[in-house]
Design a protein around this motif. Structure first.
Motif, PDB file in Angstrom:
ATOM      1  N   TYR A   1       0.839  -1.189   0.000  1.00 28.41           N
ATOM      2  CA  TYR A   1       0.000   0.000   0.000  1.00 28.41           C
ATOM      3  C   TYR A   1       0.877   1.242   0.000  1.00 28.41           C
ATOM      4  CZ  TYR A   1      -4.622  -2.062   0.906  1.00 28.41           C
ATOM      5  OH  TYR A   1      -5.819  -2.726   0.802  1.00 28.41           O
ATOM      6  N   PRO A   2       0.378   2.339  -0.563  1.00 29.03           N
ATOM      7  CA  PRO A   2       1.080   3.610  -0.372  1.00 29.03           C
ATOM      8  C   PRO A   2       1.078   3.983   1.111  1.00 29.03           C
ATOM      9  CG  PRO A   2      -0.623   3.783  -2.077  1.00 29.03           C
ATOM     10  CD  PRO A   2      -0.844   2.480  -1.382  1.00 29.03           C
ATOM     11  N   VAL A   3       2.139   4.590   1.564  1.00 29.54           N
ATOM     12  CA  VAL A   3       2.233   4.976   2.972  1.00 29.54           C
ATOM     13  C   VAL A   3       1.058   5.856   3.369  1.00 29.54           C
ATOM     14  CG1 VAL A   3       3.601   6.276   4.652  1.00 29.54           C
ATOM     15  CG2 VAL A   3       4.738   4.721   3.061  1.00 29.54           C
ATOM     16  N   GLU A   4       0.636   6.760   2.483  1.00 32.85           N
ATOM     17  CA  GLU A   4      -0.437   7.687   2.840  1.00 32.85           C
ATOM     18  C   GLU A   4      -1.770   6.966   3.067  1.00 32.85           C
ATOM     19  OE1 GLU A   4       0.381   8.109  -1.670  1.00 32.85           O
ATOM     20  OE2 GLU A   4       1.537   7.913   0.202  1.00 32.85           O
TER      21      GLU A   4
ATOM     22  N   VAL B   1       0.366  -4.333   4.380  1.00 31.36           N
ATOM     23  CA  VAL B   1      -0.737  -4.710   5.252  1.00 31.36           C
ATOM     24  C   VAL B   1      -0.953  -6.214   5.099  1.00 31.36           C
ATOM     25  CG1 VAL B   1      -3.189  -4.452   5.765  1.00 31.36           C
ATOM     26  CG2 VAL B   1      -1.822  -2.448   5.133  1.00 31.36           C
ATOM     27  N   GLY B   2      -1.044  -6.891   6.238  1.00 31.52           N
ATOM     28  CA  GLY B   2      -1.199  -8.330   6.226  1.00 31.52           C
ATOM     29  C   GLY B   2      -2.521  -8.788   6.805  1.00 31.52           C
ATOM     30  N   VAL B   3      -3.056  -9.867   6.250  1.00 32.76           N
ATOM     31  CA  VAL B   3      -4.174 -10.599   6.828  1.00 32.76           C
ATOM     32  C   VAL B   3      -3.657 -12.005   7.119  1.00 32.76           C
ATOM     33  CG1 VAL B   3      -6.441 -11.614   6.377  1.00 32.76           C
ATOM     34  CG2 VAL B   3      -5.972  -9.247   5.712  1.00 32.76           C
ATOM     35  N   THR B   4      -3.784 -12.436   8.381  1.00 32.77           N
ATOM     36  CA  THR B   4      -3.161 -13.681   8.807  1.00 32.77           C
ATOM     37  C   THR B   4      -4.179 -14.572   9.515  1.00 32.77           C
ATOM     38  OG1 THR B   4      -2.418 -12.647  10.870  1.00 32.77           O
ATOM     39  CG2 THR B   4      -0.877 -12.641   9.022  1.00 32.77           C
ATOM     40  N   PRO B   5      -4.842 -15.477   8.826  1.00 35.03           N
ATOM     41  CA  PRO B   5      -5.711 -16.460   9.484  1.00 35.03           C
ATOM     42  C   PRO B   5      -4.879 -17.616  10.040  1.00 35.03           C
ATOM     43  CG  PRO B   5      -5.862 -16.704   7.106  1.00 35.03           C
ATOM     44  CD  PRO B   5      -4.928 -15.557   7.358  1.00 35.03           C
TER      45      PRO B   5
ATOM     46  N   GLN C   1       6.708 -21.845   4.357  1.00 32.95           N
ATOM     47  CA  GLN C   1       6.369 -22.752   3.264  1.00 32.95           C
ATOM     48  C   GLN C   1       5.828 -21.968   2.079  1.00 32.95           C
ATOM     49  OE1 GLN C   1       3.660 -24.704   6.165  1.00 32.95           O
ATOM     50  NE2 GLN C   1       4.280 -26.601   5.145  1.00 32.95           N
ATOM     51  N   HIS C   2       5.978 -22.558   0.893  1.00 34.34           N
ATOM     52  CA  HIS C   2       5.270 -22.053  -0.272  1.00 34.34           C
ATOM     53  C   HIS C   2       3.777 -22.291  -0.083  1.00 34.34           C
ATOM     54  CE1 HIS C   2       8.868 -21.357  -2.683  1.00 34.34           C
ATOM     55  NE2 HIS C   2       9.308 -22.530  -2.309  1.00 34.34           N
ATOM     56  N   VAL C   3       2.966 -21.448  -0.710  1.00 34.76           N
ATOM     57  CA  VAL C   3       1.518 -21.622  -0.605  1.00 34.76           C
ATOM     58  C   VAL C   3       0.856 -20.998  -1.823  1.00 34.76           C
ATOM     59  CG1 VAL C   3       1.291 -19.513   0.788  1.00 34.76           C
ATOM     60  CG2 VAL C   3      -0.510 -21.248   0.880  1.00 34.76           C
ATOM     61  N   GLU C   4      -0.218 -21.622  -2.267  1.00 30.24           N
ATOM     62  CA  GLU C   4      -1.036 -21.107  -3.371  1.00 30.24           C
ATOM     63  C   GLU C   4      -2.421 -20.771  -2.824  1.00 30.24           C
ATOM     64  OE1 GLU C   4      -2.967 -22.525  -7.659  1.00 30.24           O
ATOM     65  OE2 GLU C   4      -1.603 -23.843  -6.551  1.00 30.24           O
ATOM     66  N   LEU C   5      -2.875 -19.559  -3.080  1.00 31.67           N
ATOM     67  CA  LEU C   5      -4.208 -19.139  -2.665  1.00 31.67           C
ATOM     68  C   LEU C   5      -5.206 -19.578  -3.734  1.00 31.67           C
ATOM     69  CD1 LEU C   5      -5.612 -17.458  -0.396  1.00 31.67           C
ATOM     70  CD2 LEU C   5      -5.421 -15.496  -1.926  1.00 31.67           C
ATOM     71  N   THR C   6      -6.179 -20.412  -3.344  1.00 27.35           N
ATOM     72  CA  THR C   6      -7.142 -20.921  -4.312  1.00 27.35           C
ATOM     73  C   THR C   6      -8.487 -20.207  -4.228  1.00 27.35           C
ATOM     74  OG1 THR C   6      -7.754 -22.695  -2.765  1.00 27.35           O
ATOM     75  CG2 THR C   6      -6.057 -23.191  -4.401  1.00 27.35           C
ATOM     76  N   ALA C   7      -8.769 -19.501  -3.122  1.00 31.09           N
ATOM     77  CA  ALA C   7     -10.010 -18.735  -2.995  1.00 31.09           C
ATOM     78  C   ALA C   7      -9.832 -17.690  -1.907  1.00 31.09           C
ATOM     79  CB  ALA C   7     -11.191 -19.642  -2.666  1.00 31.09           C
ATOM     80  N   LEU C   8     -10.429 -16.521  -2.146  1.00 30.50           N
ATOM     81  CA  LEU C   8     -10.392 -15.456  -1.140  1.00 30.50           C
ATOM     82  C   LEU C   8     -11.614 -14.567  -1.320  1.00 30.50           C
ATOM     83  CD1 LEU C   8      -8.928 -13.906   1.145  1.00 30.50           C
ATOM     84  CD2 LEU C   8      -7.799 -12.561  -0.635  1.00 30.50           C
ATOM     85  N   ASP C   9     -12.336 -14.358  -0.218  1.00 31.17           N
ATOM     86  CA  ASP C   9     -13.480 -13.446  -0.183  1.00 31.17           C
ATOM     87  C   ASP C   9     -13.387 -12.706   1.140  1.00 31.17           C
ATOM     88  OD1 ASP C   9     -15.872 -12.100  -0.496  1.00 31.17           O
ATOM     89  OD2 ASP C   9     -17.105 -13.812   0.115  1.00 31.17           O
ATOM     90  N   GLN C  10     -12.967 -11.446   1.106  1.00 30.77           N
ATOM     91  CA  GLN C  10     -12.733 -10.718   2.340  1.00 30.77           C
ATOM     92  C   GLN C  10     -13.080  -9.247   2.173  1.00 30.77           C
ATOM     93  OE1 GLN C  10     -10.289  -8.213   3.218  1.00 30.77           O
ATOM     94  NE2 GLN C  10      -9.622  -8.000   1.091  1.00 30.77           N
ATOM     95  N   ASP C  11     -13.562  -8.656   3.271  1.00 30.40           N
ATOM     96  CA  ASP C  11     -13.680  -7.204   3.331  1.00 30.40           C
ATOM     97  C   ASP C  11     -13.088  -6.662   4.627  1.00 30.40           C
ATOM     98  OD1 ASP C  11     -15.656  -8.127   5.018  1.00 30.40           O
ATOM     99  OD2 ASP C  11     -17.305  -7.069   4.041  1.00 30.40           O
ATOM    100  N   LEU C  12     -12.150  -7.409   5.235  1.00 33.56           N
ATOM    101  CA  LEU C  12     -11.451  -6.929   6.431  1.00 33.56           C
ATOM    102  C   LEU C  12     -10.666  -5.662   6.141  1.00 33.56           C
ATOM    103  CD1 LEU C  12      -9.893 -10.088   8.154  1.00 33.56           C
ATOM    104  CD2 LEU C  12     -11.878  -8.766   8.894  1.00 33.56           C
ATOM    105  N   LEU C  13     -10.020  -5.602   4.973  1.00 38.22           N
ATOM    106  CA  LEU C  13      -9.203  -4.435   4.640  1.00 38.22           C
ATOM    107  C   LEU C  13     -10.074  -3.184   4.543  1.00 38.22           C
ATOM    108  CD1 LEU C  13      -6.879  -6.054   1.951  1.00 38.22           C
ATOM    109  CD2 LEU C  13      -6.323  -5.589   4.334  1.00 38.22           C
TER     110      LEU C  13
ATOM    111  N   GLY D   1     -10.546   0.482   7.076  1.00 41.28           N
ATOM    112  CA  GLY D   1     -10.362   1.843   6.576  1.00 41.28           C
ATOM    113  C   GLY D   1      -9.423   1.954   5.406  1.00 41.28           C
ATOM    114  N   LEU D   2      -9.108   0.826   4.771  1.00 41.72           N
ATOM    115  CA  LEU D   2      -8.189   0.814   3.641  1.00 41.72           C
ATOM    116  C   LEU D   2      -8.947   0.698   2.325  1.00 41.72           C
ATOM    117  CD1 LEU D   2      -5.670  -1.676   5.205  1.00 41.72           C
ATOM    118  CD2 LEU D   2      -5.042   0.630   4.447  1.00 41.72           C
ATOM    119  N   PRO D   3      -8.389   1.246   1.251  1.00 44.13           N
ATOM    120  CA  PRO D   3      -8.963   0.973  -0.069  1.00 44.13           C
ATOM    121  C   PRO D   3      -8.693  -0.476  -0.462  1.00 44.13           C
ATOM    122  CG  PRO D   3      -6.913   2.197  -0.285  1.00 44.13           C
ATOM    123  CD  PRO D   3      -7.214   2.142   1.191  1.00 44.13           C
ATOM    124  N   ASP D   4      -9.427  -0.960  -1.439  1.00 51.39           N
ATOM    125  CA  ASP D   4      -9.171  -2.313  -1.928  1.00 51.39           C
ATOM    126  C   ASP D   4      -7.746  -2.399  -2.471  1.00 51.39           C
ATOM    127  OD1 ASP D   4     -11.712  -3.205  -1.295  1.00 51.39           O
ATOM    128  OD2 ASP D   4     -12.527  -2.679  -3.259  1.00 51.39           O
ATOM    129  N   PRO D   5      -7.054  -3.522  -2.255  1.00 50.80           N
ATOM    130  CA  PRO D   5      -5.667  -3.638  -2.742  1.00 50.80           C
ATOM    131  C   PRO D   5      -5.617  -3.653  -4.254  1.00 50.80           C
ATOM    132  CG  PRO D   5      -6.450  -5.730  -1.866  1.00 50.80           C
ATOM    133  CD  PRO D   5      -7.503  -4.717  -1.530  1.00 50.80           C
TER     134      PRO D   5
END
Length: 252
Positions: free
Chosen positions: A42-45, A66-70, A211-223, A227-231
């Protein structure tokens, strides 16, 4: 499985993780297990207004992150006391960014923490001043596949979500662990406000077995809820089977 394309300007590989502090008198012990790290630049601002004025937003590779860590919290206990089965294991999902204080100490600033146990949420909010939320959550592990589910209950907007599925691969070799990987995962201090004052606690844990990891699905609005814009693009990914953790007392 690399999880995400190599970043064009990652620092050199084979960098050692920073050493962990020794927490002689922990106030809490637990294990962070079956964790997946999803990070966006993300931009610092975009992040600056979400962090206290006393803290600087820490950057790497020219960006804030910014990280999301489940993950699963396991064996949660007070030192000297046994774990209580129902209270000692539950899902958690954190939304966080990285900061540095006036003394030059790096750490984590949590934008939100969702947990599946109400007592843990109440304890985290009252005792640690952290923005915990009580959520309907689950973590399912099927060999290399991980399925995380989160629906926020209280406080805040009902139904804020983070559902993710990931396929975990092999362990990162030492020469695959670059400075950015350690910047995003090897964090040994957290900041919060206690009684209106900025406070910090040290966190002891061994180096993450990444470990390496592949994201196969993501549905989130935590960001967005934070108060953040969508990545702007897909996340940079890491995973780990977990580490044992000792959390120290607050200091000012």
């Amino acid at each position: 499985m690399d999880g995400a394309p190599p970043h064009p300007s990652h620092p050199a590989s084979g960098v050692k993780a920073p050493p962990s502090p020794r927490v002689a008198l922990p106030v809490m012990c637990h294990r962070w297990a079956h964790i997946t790290f999803l990070h966006w630049r993300y931009p610092v601002e975009a992040v600056r207004g979400l962090v206290p004025d006393e803290l600087a937003v820490e950057t790497m590779d020219g960006s804030a992150w910014v990280g999301v860590t489940p993950f699963l919290m396991e064996d949660v206990r007070v030192p000297g006391l046994p774990a209580v089965p129902w209270l000692s294991a539950f899902p958690e999902t954190n939304c966080r960014t990285y900061v540095r204080d006036a003394r030059g100490r790096s750490g984590v600033w949590f934008l939100s923490l969702d947990a599946g146990r109400l007592p843990a949420v109440l304890g985290g909010r009252s005792g640690y001043g952290l923005p915990y939320h009580w959520s309907d959550m689950s973590v399912r592990i099927d060999r290399r596949r991980r399925r995380y589910r989160c629906r926020r209950r209280w406080p805040g907007t009902l139904g804020v979500r983070c559902d993710a599925e990931a396929e975990v691969g092999g362990v990162l070799r030492e020469d695959e662990q670059d400075e950015l990987a350690h910047f995003l995962t090897a964090r040994h201090r957290l900041f919060t406000r206690v009684a209106g004052r900025l406070a910090a606690a040290e966190v002891e844990h061994p180096p993450w077995p990444l470990q390496h990891v592949e994201l196969t699905a993501l549905d989130q609005d935590l960001l967005r809820a934070a108060g953040l814009p969508d990545p702007a693009g897909p996340p940079l990914l890491h995973a780990s089977p977990g580490v044992d953790v000792r959390v120290g007392m607050w200091s000012w």
